[in-house]
Enzyme design. Structure first.
Site, PDB file in Angstrom:
ATOM      1  N   SER A 174       0.823  -1.213   0.000  1.00  0.00           N
ATOM      2  CA  SER A 174       0.000   0.000   0.000  1.00  0.00           C
ATOM      3  C   SER A 174       0.853   1.257   0.000  1.00  0.00           C
ATOM      4  O   SER A 174       0.334   2.368  -0.023  1.00  0.00           O
ATOM      5  CB  SER A 174      -0.933   0.013   1.221  1.00  0.00           C
ATOM      6  OG  SER A 174      -0.184  -0.160   2.413  1.00  0.00           O
ATOM      7  N   ASN A 190      -1.842  -2.551  13.236  1.00  0.00           N
ATOM      8  CA  ASN A 190      -3.307  -2.447  13.217  1.00  0.00           C
ATOM      9  C   ASN A 190      -3.815  -1.235  13.997  1.00  0.00           C
ATOM     10  O   ASN A 190      -4.677  -0.496  13.519  1.00  0.00           O
ATOM     11  CB  ASN A 190      -3.932  -3.730  13.762  1.00  0.00           C
ATOM     12  CG  ASN A 190      -3.590  -4.933  12.896  1.00  0.00           C
ATOM     13  OD1 ASN A 190      -3.034  -4.774  11.811  1.00  0.00           O
ATOM     14  ND2 ASN A 190      -3.920  -6.118  13.365  1.00  0.00           N
ATOM     15  N   THR A 220     -40.743  26.261  -8.874  1.00  0.00           N
ATOM     16  CA  THR A 220     -41.043  24.909  -8.399  1.00  0.00           C
ATOM     17  C   THR A 220     -41.316  24.124  -9.677  1.00  0.00           C
ATOM     18  O   THR A 220     -41.885  24.691 -10.631  1.00  0.00           O
ATOM     19  CB  THR A 220     -42.274  24.866  -7.468  1.00  0.00           C
ATOM     20  OG1 THR A 220     -43.399  25.362  -8.182  1.00  0.00           O
ATOM     21  CG2 THR A 220     -42.071  25.721  -6.205  1.00  0.00           C
ATOM     22  N   HIS A 221     -40.892  22.883  -9.723  1.00  0.00           N
ATOM     23  CA  HIS A 221     -41.000  22.072 -10.953  1.00  0.00           C
ATOM     24  C   HIS A 221     -40.283  22.746 -12.124  1.00  0.00           C
ATOM     25  O   HIS A 221     -40.635  22.514 -13.276  1.00  0.00           O
ATOM     26  CB  HIS A 221     -42.462  21.830 -11.338  1.00  0.00           C
ATOM     27  CG  HIS A 221     -43.331  21.407 -10.190  1.00  0.00           C
ATOM     28  ND1 HIS A 221     -43.538  20.095  -9.849  1.00  0.00           N
ATOM     29  CD2 HIS A 221     -44.012  22.149  -9.275  1.00  0.00           C
ATOM     30  CE1 HIS A 221     -44.329  20.038  -8.788  1.00  0.00           C
ATOM     31  NE2 HIS A 221     -44.620  21.270  -8.411  1.00  0.00           N
ATOM     32  N   ASN A 237     -18.370  27.624 -22.455  1.00  0.00           N
ATOM     33  CA  ASN A 237     -18.986  26.538 -21.683  1.00  0.00           C
ATOM     34  C   ASN A 237     -18.700  26.638 -20.187  1.00  0.00           C
ATOM     35  O   ASN A 237     -17.577  26.953 -19.794  1.00  0.00           O
ATOM     36  CB  ASN A 237     -18.479  25.192 -22.203  1.00  0.00           C
ATOM     37  CG  ASN A 237     -18.898  24.951 -23.645  1.00  0.00           C
ATOM     38  OD1 ASN A 237     -19.974  25.374 -24.060  1.00  0.00           O
ATOM     39  ND2 ASN A 237     -18.031  24.304 -24.407  1.00  0.00           N
ATOM     40  N   GLU A 263     -19.960  22.227 -14.382  1.00  0.00           N
ATOM     41  CA  GLU A 263     -20.283  20.904 -14.933  1.00  0.00           C
ATOM     42  C   GLU A 263     -19.396  19.831 -14.313  1.00  0.00           C
ATOM     43  O   GLU A 263     -19.844  18.734 -13.970  1.00  0.00           O
ATOM     44  CB  GLU A 263     -20.082  20.889 -16.450  1.00  0.00           C
ATOM     45  CG  GLU A 263     -21.119  21.668 -17.213  1.00  0.00           C
ATOM     46  CD  GLU A 263     -20.762  21.717 -18.687  1.00  0.00           C
ATOM     47  OE1 GLU A 263     -21.191  20.835 -19.438  1.00  0.00           O
ATOM     48  OE2 GLU A 263     -20.023  22.635 -19.092  1.00  0.00           O
ATOM     49  N   TYR A 322      -9.110  -6.727  12.932  1.00  0.00           N
ATOM     50  CA  TYR A 322      -8.520  -6.182  11.714  1.00  0.00           C
ATOM     51  C   TYR A 322      -8.498  -7.236  10.608  1.00  0.00           C
ATOM     52  O   TYR A 322      -8.201  -8.405  10.844  1.00  0.00           O
ATOM     53  CB  TYR A 322      -7.083  -5.692  11.973  1.00  0.00           C
ATOM     54  CG  TYR A 322      -6.413  -5.214  10.695  1.00  0.00           C
ATOM     55  CD1 TYR A 322      -6.569  -3.901  10.274  1.00  0.00           C
ATOM     56  CD2 TYR A 322      -5.689  -6.091   9.884  1.00  0.00           C
ATOM     57  CE1 TYR A 322      -5.999  -3.465   9.078  1.00  0.00           C
ATOM     58  CE2 TYR A 322      -5.119  -5.661   8.694  1.00  0.00           C
ATOM     59  CZ  TYR A 322      -5.275  -4.348   8.298  1.00  0.00           C
ATOM     60  OH  TYR A 322      -4.728  -3.914   7.120  1.00  0.00           O
ATOM     61  N   LYS A 327      -8.202   3.526   2.197  1.00  0.00           N
ATOM     62  CA  LYS A 327      -7.450   4.778   2.066  1.00  0.00           C
ATOM     63  C   LYS A 327      -7.699   5.532   0.776  1.00  0.00           C
ATOM     64  O   LYS A 327      -7.940   6.735   0.781  1.00  0.00           O
ATOM     65  CB  LYS A 327      -5.957   4.493   2.227  1.00  0.00           C
ATOM     66  CG  LYS A 327      -5.628   4.214   3.665  1.00  0.00           C
ATOM     67  CD  LYS A 327      -4.271   3.569   3.822  1.00  0.00           C
ATOM     68  CE  LYS A 327      -4.250   2.745   5.071  1.00  0.00           C
ATOM     69  NZ  LYS A 327      -5.170   1.581   5.035  1.00  0.00           N
TER      70      LYS A 327
HETATM   71  N1  ARG Z   1      -1.127  -1.370   5.258  1.00  0.00           N
HETATM   72  C1  ARG Z   1      -2.026  -1.854   6.238  1.00  0.00           C
HETATM   73  C2  ARG Z   1      -3.385  -1.177   6.090  1.00  0.00           C
HETATM   74  O1  ARG Z   1      -3.472  -0.251   5.408  1.00  0.00           O
HETATM   75  C3  ARG Z   1      -1.487  -1.587   7.594  1.00  0.00           C
HETATM   76  C4  ARG Z   1      -1.944  -2.556   8.612  1.00  0.00           C
HETATM   77  C5  ARG Z   1      -1.429  -3.896   8.259  1.00  0.00           C
HETATM   78  N2  ARG Z   1      -1.636  -4.831   9.299  1.00  0.00           N
HETATM   79  C6  ARG Z   1      -1.469  -6.128   9.060  1.00  0.00           C
HETATM   80  N3  ARG Z   1      -1.617  -6.918  10.053  1.00  0.00           N
HETATM   81  N4  ARG Z   1      -1.202  -6.587   7.863  1.00  0.00           N
HETATM   82  O2  ARG Z   1      -4.344  -1.583   6.649  1.00  0.00           O
END
Ligand code: ARG
Length: 467
Positions: free
Chosen positions: A29, A116, A161-162, A291, A296, A323, A331
């Site tokens: 990530s 976590n 209205t409408h 435009n 828009e 978790y 994210k």
């Molecule tokens: N990159 C993970 C997330 O966004 C962080 C937490 C990861 N925890 C784990 N036990 N793999 O959630």
């Protein structure tokens, strides 16, 4: 015992073979969660200070950890940080860099914590800041609307209205309706921030930690109202993110409605306002086109934010406690929503002061649609007719005027009296647009002096609290 391969991964100890290259990239990530670096460092510093205060870490060790984290922050901000996909996420990248920076001691930071509770804390810290920025953006847009409403307190336009001409209103009154929608958004986000401001740290992986931590102290250092009550809930809860997305979706729905009105108003068919050239684009084939791209696009961007709300609801609905890796998917929708909102609020607030209303066109449109018919009915009621009968009489008068191709106020008293003999020459005072709007002179009404009073109240309401 086979020879152990060497892994850079903090969790490599249990593994006998390296991660598949594609799986490594697939599960990483860091490509997006590096955006949390400042809040990750903020959380780590507070955690280290707490560990030192509790005697889990030496004081000097905690200070060296803090200095190391500050050095990493600088390197990230200078664009000199070697983000590694192999280190999976922002947390492990920073932790590995800390160990490279200060040596073995860096490995002690993760005592009594897990990614976590760390990631749950980071997102809350980050979102808390972004909510502050978004609320300030709402205030700025509201300020622009209030200024324009004050300048246009006397400007008469058709109210719909409408999308059919209904009754005359003042343009200032219309703009203040937008203000109220934004006021609720501002409040909703404040409410979301209050529920968000609870600290997951200390939950560790899911069950808490065997170290003698002081969660209240860490919470205080990080500006949280309190530590989360339950460790399982703390690491798995993303309600605050969903609440934020719900508030964001409503805000985008409002901005989209404002945009839709602007798009209508700038059309040749309405011609109520003109947008500054700086907020429009042309057509590559039709030379006459200007435009309204900005409104828009805002209208269009509402779709992605609505989608993000659904993405997170769906993300959570099947998850058992606590978790799960699914949560890594929380994210990007949040990041995109924040960027979209901040951009839309900025461009809208920049655009409003450049609007050029065409007061004559608005006035002419208000006259065209028999918008004072209700005023004529109210007039007859004041002369003693029951409202239903007045409605009927005026309806017939409007049909007559339409057949004649004339406005109500262009009819003579004699013509008007064909529909009710209660009508006298004083009727013309109520048939004018100014008479109509001025008559709606109560709190929440469209009368120009009510608009001015509402402007004053709006300014007080905005000043009454900080964003
Ligand atoms: N990159 C993970 C997330 O966004 C962080 C937490 C990861 N925890 C784990 N036990 N793999 O959630």
């Amino acid at each position: 015992m086979p020879e152990k391969f060497s892994s850079e991964k903090p969790w490599g100890g249990r593994f006998n073979a390296p991660t598949d290259a594609f799986v490594e990239a697939f599960t990483a990530s860091v490509g997006f969660d590096r955006r949390l670096y400042a809040h990750d460092i903020q959380g780590s510093i507070a955690h280290a200070r707490m560990l030192a205060r509790q005697g889990v870490l030496g004081r000097e060790d905690a200070e060296r950890i803090e200095a190391g984290l500050e050095a990493i922050r600088k390197r990230i901000e200078a664009g000199e940080f070697p983000w590694s996909v192999g280190l999976e996420d922002v947390h492990m990248n920073i932790e590995a860099a800390l160990t490279a920076e200060i040596g073995e001691l860096g490995k002690r930071l993760h005592t009594g914590r897990s990614r976590n509770d760390q990631v749950a804390t980071d997102i809350r810290l980050w979102l808390r800041d972004e909510i502050g920025t978004i609320r300030a953006g709402i205030r700025r847009l509201q300020g622009a609307l209030v200024d324009l409403a004050e300048a246009e307190a006397d400007t008469v336009m058709p109210g719909f209205t409408h999308l059919q001409t209904a009754q005359p209103v003042t343009f200032g009154h219309h703009l203040l309706a937008w203000f109220e929608m934004l006021e609720r958004d501002h409040e909703r986000l404040g409410d979301c921030r209050r529920r968000l401001n609870v600290m997951p740290l200390g939950a560790a992986a899911l069950a808490g930690t065997s170290f003698p931590i002081d969660r209240a102290y860490t919470a205080e250092l990080l500006g949280f109202d309190r530590p989360a009550e339950n460790s399982l809930d703390a690491v798995s809860d993303r309600d605050f993110a969903i609440e934020f997305l719900a508030a964001a979706a409503i805000l985008m729905m409002h901005l989209s409605r404002f945009s839709e009105e602007l798009v209508l108003w700038v059309s040749a068919q309405f011609g109520f306002v003109e947008l500054a050239d700086a907020f429009c684009t042309g057509s590559s084939i039709m030379p006459q086109k200007k435009n309204p791209d900005v409104p828009e696009l805002i209208r269009g961007k509402s779709g992605r934010v609505f989608g993000h709300l659904f993405a997170l609801l769906t993300l959570m609905k099947g998850q058992p406690l606590a978790y799960n890796k699914d949560n890594q998917e929380d994210k990007e929708p949040l990041f995109d929503t924040v960027d979209t909102l901040e951009g839309c609020l900025k461009v809208f607030a920049d655009l409003i002061p450049t609007l050029r209303p065409d007061r004559e066109a608005m006035r002419a449109a208000a006259r065209r649609g028999y918008s004072t018919a209700t005023d004529l009915a109210d007039y007859l009621v004041r002369k003693g007719l029951p409202f239903r009968d007045a409605h009927e009489a005026v309806g017939r008068a409007v049909a007559y005027a339409i057949a004649q191709g004339r406005d109500l106020e262009a009819l003579s008293v004699e013509e008007l009296r064909r529909f009710s003999d209660l009508i006298e020459t004083d009727v013309f005072a109520v048939l004018t647009l100014e008479g109509s709007v001025a008559a709606r002179d109560h709190l929440g009404g469209t009368a120009p002096n009510q608009v001015r009073a509402a402007v004053a109240r709006a300014r007080r309401r905005m000043g009454g609290e900080s964003a």
